[in-house]
Design a protein around this motif. Structure first.
Motif, mmCIF file in Angstrom:
data_model
loop_
_atom_site.group_PDB
_atom_site.id
_atom_site.type_symbol
_atom_site.label_atom_id
_atom_site.label_comp_id
_atom_site.label_asym_id
_atom_site.label_seq_id
_atom_site.Cartn_x
_atom_site.Cartn_y
_atom_site.Cartn_z
ATOM 1 N N ALA A 188 25.169 -10.356 -31.213
ATOM 2 C CA ALA A 188 23.815 -9.800 -31.310
ATOM 3 C C ALA A 188 23.605 -9.110 -32.662
ATOM 4 O O ALA A 188 22.553 -9.255 -33.287
ATOM 5 N N ALA A 189 24.618 -8.375 -33.123
ATOM 6 C CA ALA A 189 24.521 -7.711 -34.426
ATOM 7 C C ALA A 189 24.431 -8.743 -35.543
ATOM 8 O O ALA A 189 23.682 -8.553 -36.520
ATOM 9 N N ALA A 190 25.165 -9.833 -35.407
ATOM 10 C CA ALA A 190 25.112 -10.902 -36.413
ATOM 11 C C ALA A 190 23.709 -11.494 -36.492
ATOM 12 O O ALA A 190 23.185 -11.734 -37.588
ATOM 13 N N ASP A 191 23.105 -11.708 -35.338
ATOM 14 C CA ASP A 191 21.735 -12.249 -35.322
ATOM 15 C C ASP A 191 20.757 -11.269 -35.970
ATOM 16 O O ASP A 191 19.896 -11.670 -36.752
ATOM 17 N N ALA A 192 20.901 -9.991 -35.654
ATOM 18 C CA ALA A 192 20.000 -8.980 -36.218
ATOM 19 C C ALA A 192 20.173 -8.878 -37.736
ATOM 20 O O ALA A 192 19.177 -8.816 -38.473
ATOM 21 N N ALA A 193 21.411 -8.890 -38.215
ATOM 22 C CA ALA A 193 21.654 -8.814 -39.658
ATOM 23 C C ALA A 193 21.113 -10.047 -40.366
ATOM 24 O O ALA A 193 20.513 -9.950 -41.438
ATOM 25 N N SER B 221 18.238 -10.028 -43.176
ATOM 26 C CA SER B 221 18.537 -10.536 -44.519
ATOM 27 C C SER B 221 17.509 -11.553 -44.985
ATOM 28 O O SER B 221 17.344 -11.773 -46.172
ATOM 29 N N ARG B 222 16.821 -12.158 -44.056
ATOM 30 C CA ARG B 222 15.842 -13.188 -44.406
ATOM 31 C C ARG B 222 14.466 -12.622 -44.739
ATOM 32 O O ARG B 222 13.543 -13.371 -45.006
ATOM 33 N N HIS B 223 14.346 -11.310 -44.723
ATOM 34 C CA HIS B 223 13.054 -10.681 -45.007
ATOM 35 C C HIS B 223 13.156 -9.591 -46.072
ATOM 36 O O HIS B 223 12.730 -8.461 -45.853
ATOM 37 N N PRO B 224 13.679 -9.908 -47.251
ATOM 38 C CA PRO B 224 13.745 -8.887 -48.309
ATOM 39 C C PRO B 224 12.425 -8.764 -49.068
ATOM 40 O O PRO B 224 12.320 -7.993 -50.014
ATOM 41 N N GLY B 225 11.410 -9.496 -48.650
ATOM 42 C CA GLY B 225 10.137 -9.530 -49.370
ATOM 43 C C GLY B 225 9.411 -8.201 -49.438
ATOM 44 O O GLY B 225 8.625 -7.969 -50.362
ATOM 45 N N VAL B 226 9.625 -7.314 -48.487
ATOM 46 C CA VAL B 226 8.939 -6.017 -48.499
ATOM 47 C C VAL B 226 9.327 -5.233 -49.747
ATOM 48 O O VAL B 226 8.464 -4.688 -50.439
ATOM 49 N N VAL B 227 10.620 -5.186 -50.048
ATOM 50 C CA VAL B 227 11.079 -4.471 -51.245
ATOM 51 C C VAL B 227 10.494 -5.126 -52.490
ATOM 52 O O VAL B 227 9.987 -4.450 -53.388
ATOM 53 N N ARG B 228 10.532 -6.445 -52.530
ATOM 54 C CA ARG B 228 9.993 -7.161 -53.693
ATOM 55 C C ARG B 228 8.503 -6.880 -53.865
ATOM 56 O O ARG B 228 8.027 -6.629 -54.969
ATOM 57 N N GLY B 229 7.770 -6.937 -52.765
ATOM 58 C CA GLY B 229 6.324 -6.712 -52.826
ATOM 59 C C GLY B 229 5.972 -5.316 -53.291
ATOM 60 O O GLY B 229 5.097 -5.132 -54.144
ATOM 61 N N ARG B 230 6.647 -4.333 -52.758
ATOM 62 C CA ARG B 230 6.357 -2.949 -53.164
ATOM 63 C C ARG B 230 6.766 -2.698 -54.609
ATOM 64 O O ARG B 230 6.084 -1.971 -55.329
ATOM 65 N N ALA B 231 7.855 -3.301 -55.028
ATOM 66 C CA ALA B 231 8.282 -3.131 -56.422
ATOM 67 C C ALA B 231 7.268 -3.765 -57.366
ATOM 68 O O ALA B 231 6.961 -3.208 -58.427
ATOM 69 N N ASP C 34 17.848 -8.885 -53.530
ATOM 70 C CA ASP C 34 18.667 -10.102 -53.485
ATOM 71 C C ASP C 34 20.106 -9.790 -53.088
ATOM 72 O O ASP C 34 20.698 -10.489 -52.262
ATOM 73 N N ARG C 35 20.692 -8.748 -53.675
ATOM 74 C CA ARG C 35 22.073 -8.372 -53.352
ATOM 75 C C ARG C 35 22.174 -7.892 -51.904
ATOM 76 O O ARG C 35 23.136 -8.184 -51.205
ATOM 77 N N TRP C 36 21.180 -7.113 -51.479
ATOM 78 C CA TRP C 36 21.156 -6.615 -50.101
ATOM 79 C C TRP C 36 21.097 -7.787 -49.128
ATOM 80 O O TRP C 36 21.823 -7.836 -48.138
ATOM 81 N N SER C 37 20.238 -8.755 -49.430
ATOM 82 C CA SER C 37 20.114 -9.938 -48.587
ATOM 83 C C SER C 37 21.436 -10.694 -48.521
ATOM 84 O O SER C 37 21.878 -11.113 -47.452
ATOM 85 N N TRP C 38 22.080 -10.868 -49.678
ATOM 86 C CA TRP C 38 23.361 -11.563 -49.717
ATOM 87 C C TRP C 38 24.400 -10.813 -48.884
ATOM 88 O O TRP C 38 25.146 -11.427 -48.115
ATOM 89 N N ALA C 39 24.470 -9.489 -49.034
ATOM 90 C CA ALA C 39 25.444 -8.683 -48.292
ATOM 91 C C ALA C 39 25.209 -8.780 -46.785
ATOM 92 O O ALA C 39 26.154 -8.899 -46.000
ATOM 93 N N LEU C 40 23.947 -8.748 -46.372
ATOM 94 C CA LEU C 40 23.649 -8.880 -44.943
ATOM 95 C C LEU C 40 24.016 -10.264 -44.425
ATOM 96 O O LEU C 40 24.513 -10.409 -43.304
ATOM 97 N N ARG D 164 26.481 -12.089 -45.536
ATOM 98 C CA ARG D 164 27.945 -12.084 -45.412
ATOM 99 C C ARG D 164 28.381 -11.308 -44.169
ATOM 100 O O ARG D 164 29.254 -11.747 -43.428
ATOM 101 N N ALA D 165 27.774 -10.141 -43.967
ATOM 102 C CA ALA D 165 28.119 -9.337 -42.786
ATOM 103 C C ALA D 165 27.778 -10.092 -41.508
ATOM 104 O O ALA D 165 28.544 -10.083 -40.542
ATOM 105 N N SER D 166 26.642 -10.766 -41.512
ATOM 106 C CA SER D 166 26.233 -11.560 -40.353
ATOM 107 C C SER D 166 27.234 -12.674 -40.082
ATOM 108 O O SER D 166 27.654 -12.893 -38.944
ATOM 109 N N TYR D 167 27.620 -13.381 -41.134
ATOM 110 C CA TYR D 167 28.589 -14.469 -40.983
ATOM 111 C C TYR D 167 29.912 -13.949 -40.410
ATOM 112 O O TYR D 167 30.466 -14.519 -39.468
ATOM 113 N N ASP D 168 30.409 -12.855 -40.990
ATOM 114 C CA ASP D 168 31.687 -12.305 -40.543
ATOM 115 C C ASP D 168 31.616 -11.802 -39.100
ATOM 116 O O ASP D 168 32.529 -12.041 -38.305
#
Length: 104
Positions: free
Chosen positions: A20-25, A29-39, A56-62, A64-68
């Motif tokens: 469940a945590a993997a699915d949530a992460a 990770s697939r919605h980093p657009g909010v940060v991009r839009g506000r920036a 982008d880095r946050w999305s990548w890290a999530l 990886r965490a999801s995969y693991d």
């Protein structure tokens, strides 16, 4: 020699929580657009670039965490299945041996 007891229900619950945590992460990770839009709305190119890089880095890290987490959850689930199957087989074999001993 020590007796080892494995709480299969607890392992199964941990496996389910990890999946469940993997699915949530993954979803997050697939919605980093909010940060991009506000920036982009800030009007500062350097800030925007830094925020986009961070997103982008946050999305990548999530990802990886999801995969693991998914991999570990799946492996725990497989371990539970293996324990249960082994208990059934050993129980059946011991029962057969016991019955064979009685038949003598």
């Amino acid at each position: 020699m020590t007796n080892t007891v494995v709480d299969l229900e607890a392992l199964q619950a941990v496996s389910a929580r990890l999946l469940a945590a993997a699915d949530a992460a993954r979803d997050l990770s697939r919605h980093p657009g909010v940060v991009r839009g506000r920036a982009a709305d800030g009007g500062d190119d350097a800030l925007r670039d830094a925020a986009v890089h961070f997103a982008d880095r946050w999305s990548w890290a999530l990802d990886r965490a999801s995969y693991d987490a998914r991999r570990i959850g799946e492996l725990l689930g497989a371990a539970v299945d293996t324990y249960r199957r082994t208990e059934r087989l050993v129980g059946a074999d011991l029962g057969a041996l016991r019955d064979a001993g009685r038949a003598r």
